[in-house]
Design a protein around this motif. Structure first.
Motif, PDB file in Angstrom:
ATOM      1  N   GLU A 347       0.757  -1.082  -0.038  1.00 40.10           N
ATOM      2  CA  GLU A 347      -0.162   0.063  -0.018  1.00 40.10           C
ATOM      3  C   GLU A 347       0.816   1.265   0.093  1.00 40.10           C
ATOM      4  N   GLY A 348       0.371   2.137  -0.846  1.00 36.64           N
ATOM      5  CA  GLY A 348       1.107   3.466  -1.092  1.00 36.64           C
ATOM      6  C   GLY A 348       2.663   3.350  -1.968  1.00 36.64           C
ATOM      7  N   LEU A 349       2.983   2.226  -2.483  1.00 37.34           N
ATOM      8  CA  LEU A 349       4.091   2.174  -3.102  1.00 37.34           C
ATOM      9  C   LEU A 349       3.866   2.461  -4.484  1.00 37.34           C
ATOM     10  N   VAL A 350       4.771   3.363  -5.194  1.00 37.50           N
ATOM     11  CA  VAL A 350       4.483   3.890  -6.458  1.00 37.50           C
ATOM     12  C   VAL A 350       5.900   3.430  -7.125  1.00 37.50           C
ATOM     13  N   LEU A 351       5.677   3.199  -8.401  1.00 33.64           N
ATOM     14  CA  LEU A 351       6.948   2.770  -9.467  1.00 33.64           C
ATOM     15  C   LEU A 351       6.780   3.709 -10.230  1.00 33.64           C
ATOM     16  N   TYR A 352       8.300   4.382 -10.607  1.00 32.99           N
ATOM     17  CA  TYR A 352       8.475   5.213 -11.783  1.00 32.99           C
ATOM     18  C   TYR A 352       9.334   4.909 -12.685  1.00 32.99           C
ATOM     19  N   ILE A 353       9.144   4.501 -13.874  1.00 31.36           N
ATOM     20  CA  ILE A 353      10.104   3.959 -14.942  1.00 31.36           C
ATOM     21  C   ILE A 353      10.281   4.904 -16.022  1.00 31.36           C
ATOM     22  N   LYS A 354      11.540   5.563 -16.113  1.00 28.28           N
ATOM     23  CA  LYS A 354      11.819   6.472 -16.951  1.00 28.28           C
ATOM     24  C   LYS A 354      12.839   5.881 -18.060  1.00 28.28           C
ATOM     25  N   LYS A 355      12.468   6.460 -19.221  1.00 27.51           N
ATOM     26  CA  LYS A 355      13.709   5.953 -20.456  1.00 27.51           C
ATOM     27  C   LYS A 355      14.645   7.156 -20.451  1.00 27.51           C
ATOM     28  N   LEU A 356      15.808   6.823 -20.439  1.00 25.63           N
ATOM     29  CA  LEU A 356      16.947   7.856 -20.100  1.00 25.63           C
ATOM     30  C   LEU A 356      17.683   8.100 -21.508  1.00 25.63           C
ATOM     31  N   ARG A 357      17.602   7.407 -22.622  1.00 20.20           N
ATOM     32  CA  ARG A 357      18.069   7.602 -23.685  1.00 20.20           C
ATOM     33  C   ARG A 357      16.891   7.694 -24.878  1.00 20.20           C
ATOM     34  N   PRO A 358      16.563   8.670 -25.484  1.00 24.35           N
ATOM     35  CA  PRO A 358      15.440   8.872 -26.240  1.00 24.35           C
ATOM     36  C   PRO A 358      15.873   8.208 -27.660  1.00 24.35           C
ATOM     37  N   THR A 359      16.973   8.298 -28.035  1.00 22.26           N
ATOM     38  CA  THR A 359      17.546   7.773 -29.170  1.00 22.26           C
ATOM     39  C   THR A 359      17.857   6.166 -29.285  1.00 22.26           C
ATOM     40  N   SER A 360      17.783   5.556 -28.202  1.00 20.91           N
ATOM     41  CA  SER A 360      18.127   3.989 -28.113  1.00 20.91           C
ATOM     42  C   SER A 360      16.789   3.442 -28.691  1.00 20.91           C
ATOM     43  N   ALA A 361      17.044   2.067 -28.945  1.00 23.24           N
ATOM     44  CA  ALA A 361      15.948   1.169 -29.502  1.00 23.24           C
ATOM     45  C   ALA A 361      15.125   0.745 -28.269  1.00 23.24           C
ATOM     46  N   CYS A 362      15.047   1.075 -27.120  1.00 29.34           N
ATOM     47  CA  CYS A 362      14.505   0.706 -26.038  1.00 29.34           C
ATOM     48  C   CYS A 362      12.917   0.913 -26.187  1.00 29.34           C
ATOM     49  N   GLU A 363      12.109  -0.138 -26.023  1.00 33.91           N
ATOM     50  CA  GLU A 363      10.709   0.047 -26.186  1.00 33.91           C
ATOM     51  C   GLU A 363      10.109  -0.442 -24.942  1.00 33.91           C
ATOM     52  N   MET A 364       9.422   0.762 -24.303  1.00 30.97           N
ATOM     53  CA  MET A 364       8.709   0.126 -22.999  1.00 30.97           C
ATOM     54  C   MET A 364       7.129   0.314 -23.157  1.00 30.97           C
ATOM     55  N   LYS A 365       6.267  -0.776 -22.604  1.00 27.44           N
ATOM     56  CA  LYS A 365       5.094  -0.748 -22.846  1.00 27.44           C
ATOM     57  C   LYS A 365       4.476  -1.181 -21.284  1.00 27.44           C
ATOM     58  N   ILE A 366       3.258  -0.567 -20.937  1.00 24.78           N
ATOM     59  CA  ILE A 366       2.562  -1.135 -19.954  1.00 24.78           C
ATOM     60  C   ILE A 366       1.249  -1.220 -20.448  1.00 24.78           C
ATOM     61  N   ASN A 367       0.654  -2.482 -20.155  1.00 22.59           N
ATOM     62  CA  ASN A 367      -0.442  -3.001 -20.679  1.00 22.59           C
ATOM     63  C   ASN A 367      -0.734  -2.614 -22.311  1.00 22.59           C
ATOM     64  N   SER A 368       0.241  -3.098 -22.771  1.00 22.59           N
ATOM     65  CA  SER A 368       0.413  -3.126 -24.231  1.00 22.59           C
ATOM     66  C   SER A 368       0.285  -1.882 -25.079  1.00 22.59           C
ATOM     67  N   VAL A 369       0.507  -0.678 -24.136  1.00 23.38           N
ATOM     68  CA  VAL A 369       0.647   0.644 -24.568  1.00 23.38           C
ATOM     69  C   VAL A 369       2.087   1.243 -24.514  1.00 23.38           C
ATOM     70  N   THR A 370       2.697   1.626 -25.534  1.00 21.03           N
ATOM     71  CA  THR A 370       3.996   2.139 -25.555  1.00 21.03           C
ATOM     72  C   THR A 370       4.272   3.464 -25.096  1.00 21.03           C
ATOM     73  N   LYS A 371       5.061   3.785 -23.819  1.00 21.41           N
ATOM     74  CA  LYS A 371       5.216   5.047 -23.417  1.00 21.41           C
ATOM     75  C   LYS A 371       6.802   5.328 -23.003  1.00 21.41           C
ATOM     76  N   GLU A 372       7.176   6.471 -23.079  1.00 22.12           N
ATOM     77  CA  GLU A 372       8.500   6.942 -22.703  1.00 22.12           C
ATOM     78  C   GLU A 372       8.576   7.072 -21.172  1.00 22.12           C
ATOM     79  N   ASN A 373       7.802   7.210 -20.487  1.00 22.15           N
ATOM     80  CA  ASN A 373       7.615   7.247 -19.003  1.00 22.15           C
ATOM     81  C   ASN A 373       6.573   6.403 -18.440  1.00 22.15           C
ATOM     82  N   ILE A 374       6.787   5.749 -17.557  1.00 21.58           N
ATOM     83  CA  ILE A 374       5.679   4.901 -17.114  1.00 21.58           C
ATOM     84  C   ILE A 374       5.439   4.959 -15.295  1.00 21.58           C
ATOM     85  N   THR A 375       4.342   5.389 -15.177  1.00 24.03           N
ATOM     86  CA  THR A 375       3.892   5.330 -13.542  1.00 24.03           C
ATOM     87  C   THR A 375       3.000   4.340 -13.084  1.00 24.03           C
ATOM     88  N   VAL A 376       3.544   3.441 -12.365  1.00 24.14           N
ATOM     89  CA  VAL A 376       2.793   2.051 -11.934  1.00 24.14           C
ATOM     90  C   VAL A 376       2.368   2.410 -10.542  1.00 24.14           C
TER      91      VAL A 376
END
Length: 576
Positions: A347-376
């Motif tokens: 309870e009360g725990l929040v995860l912040y996931i940030k893509k540090l290098r915009p030019t990289s090939a890294c692709e992050m998705k939350i619930n099948s939605v692609t995002k640059e920054n994710i808040t869980v």
């Protein structure tokens, strides 16, 4: 409110395309644009005809060809000619070895009166040998479909190559895809089919001089980042690919991606000479030749794929030719990580996931939605495609722990401040006590005592504490003299309080400089005679320091001689 120019334009359109229906006859006035040809043909063997002219010059036929930017009155001898006729509107584009005469501009070209008809806009292209002409689709992109399929927007494109043996359908396409350009050797055409009642989209495909290619056509695909899949068809699909011919596809692959090629729906011809095969070419690598039935390994980087047909045996009845579907799948060469996050027990725990290098090939998705920054904040499914630890920053924060830590920090700081203040107060009190322990009483013959440095007015006898001593040194108490004085009657009771009987302020002792007093014998006790009045207080401000009065000083202060009438000087009791 419309402008005058717009109003005039609308009137001209109405005058240009006048439609009249009487006795089952529909009449239109059509004016083709300059350099444009209209070909109106019937789709029925018998029935409705299209007519031009009047009287003896009237001509009726199953087809009509219009050009030269001349208004023509056209009559259709049926109530619904749009169901019986189709319209093809064509323009020509020629290329030299350096440039081309125009581009593919999608417009109506004067076909607005024929809006209810199914129309096909065709651009006939010609390049100077041995060059090819090139059509650029990078603005929208195209994707290939089966000839029997239709596009979602009902607008479809067709690319054809013209050879000495006939026309070859390179493919049918829809908008929005990975195909970025197409090159046709020497002669070819590009067409757009528009259904009745719909206008073509206002867009443009640039035409330029292409390469010196050896294949029938060359299709270039720019594959997107991440995971994608494209389907390609052999020319004339599902019919046979031309005899002993080549078809080339070139693939631009994103960095750190891999590509897999798969062949399916394959039909093999009977070959007289050579064999069917597929060739792979990559920069800096030798050509790789594979059979269409062989498994094909994954490839990385840009590469070209060439489909090669053999010299087929076509004299046999029902002899199949070469046709194939090709599926090209692209994915990141890096590993893919899938995880499920369950925060129901935190309870009360929040995860912040940030893509540090915009030019990289890294692709992050939350619930099948692609995002640059994710808040869980709740239960979620996370996907990381082609990501390294340097690409992603993960921060976990719990609100209650943060507040508790802040409160404890403040309390600890206040406690430290309280201890410091307490120590300072204790030191100050201890210092004051030490100073008070050194204070002694001072005897004043006038009956008033005060401490040096006291800045207020001295108290009266009744109010002060001159008779009270804070401390008395034992060495200054001559108890044996007191007992002796009592025996001879000089002192009374030692415990009895006696008021001061010395001089007052109004009575001052007479001191004569010439009076002589015998010096007392040393070591002989003489009783002290209290004067009637004590010495007067000096007239000075309270803040001044005490000084000896002139009355009590002898004529020769340097020699230290006393007045003989005053007798010996007595030290105050309790003094030092």
């Amino acid at each position: 409110m419309s402008s005058p120019t717009t109003t005039v334009g609308l009137l001209l359109l109405l005058l240009t395309g006048i439609v009249s229906t009487a006795s089952g006859v529909q009449k239109l006035t059509i004016t083709p644009d300059k350099g444009t040809t209209f070909n109106i043909t019937s789709t029925q063997v018998k029935g409705c005809q299209v007519c031009t002219g009047a009287g003896r010059s009237r001509r009726c036929d199953a087809s009509l060809l219009l050009k030269d930017n001349t208004p023509v009155s056209v009559e259709f001898e049926c109530p619904r000619p749009q169901d019986a006729f189709k319209v093809e509107i064509s323009r020509n584009i020629e290329c030299t070895t350096k440039s081309c005469t125009g581009h593919i501009i999608q417009a109506d070209f004067g076909s607005l009166p024929l809006l209810d008809f199914n129309r096909k806009f065709t651009w006939n292209l010609k390049a100077a040998a041995p060059k090819a002409f090139k059509i650029d689709f990078s603005g929208t992109g195209l994707r290939q479909i089966n000839p029997s399929e239709s596009c979602p927007d009902r607008l479809s494109y067709t690319l054809q190559a013209l050879q000495t043996t006939g026309s070859v359908a390179v493919g049918k396409y829809c908008r929005a895809g990975a195909i970025s350009s197409a090159q046709i050797l020497i002669l070819g055409s590009f067409s757009l089919e528009v259904p009745g009642g719909q206008k073509p989209q206002n867009s443009q495909f640039d035409v330029s001089v292409g390469e010196e290619i050896k294949s029938l056509a060359k299709i270039t695909l720019t594959l997107p980042k991440g995971t994608s899949s494209s389907v390609l068809l052999s020319p004339n699909y599902p019919d046979s690919f031309p005899d002993d011919d080549l078809m080339e596809w070139y693939f631009h692959v994103p960095d750190q991606h891999k590509t897999a090629v798969r062949f399916f729906n394959l039909t093999q011809p009977s070959c007289l000479k050579k064999e069917t095969a597929v060739e792979y070419h990559s920069k800096g690598r030798a050509a790789l030749v594979r059979s269409l039935n062989d498994p094909h390994e994954q490839r990385s980087g840009d590469f070209s794929m060439t489909l090669r047909n053999c010299e087929m045996e076509r004299r046999r009845a029902y002899s199949p030719g070469l046709s194939v579907k090709v599926q090209v799948s692209t994915s990141s060469a890096r590993s893919s990580v899938l995880c499920k996050v369950d925060l129901s027990k935190a309870e009360g725990l929040v995860l912040y996931i940030k893509k540090l290098r915009p030019t990289s090939a890294c692709e992050m998705k939350i619930n099948s939605v692609t995002k640059e920054n994710i808040t869980v904040t709740s239960n979620s499914e996370l996907s990381f495609q082609g990501c390294t630890p340097e690409d992603v920053e993960v921060t976990a924060m719990k609100v209650i722990d943060f507040l508790l830590t802040t409160i404890l920090s403040v309390v600890a700081a206040l406690l430290v401040i309280f201890i410091i203040v307490l120590v300072v107060v204790c030191l100050v009190i201890r210092k004051k006590k030490k100073l008070l322990n050194h204070q002694v009483s001072i005897y004043n013959p006038n009956g008033t005592s005060f401490l040096p440095g006291q800045n207020n007015f001295p108290k009266s006898r009744e109010d002060n504490e001159s008779h009270v001593y804070a401390s008395i040194e034992d060495t200054l108490v001559y108890t044996h003299l007191l007992r002796k004085g009592m025996e001879i009657g000089i002192y009374g009771e030692t415990d009895t309080y006696r008021s001061f009987a010395g001089h007052t302020d109004s009575q001052k002792p007479l001191v004569s400089k010439t009076s002589s007093v015998n010096e007392p014998d040393e070591g002989v006790y003489r009783p002290f005679s209290y004067p009637a009045e004590g010495p007067p207080l000096p007239n000075r401000p309270p803040s001044h320091e005490l000084v000896d009065n002139e009355i009590y000083q002898s004529g020769d202060p340097i020699g230290g001689e006393r007045s003989p009438s005053l007798g010996p000087r007595l030290e105050p009791e309790g003094g030092n």
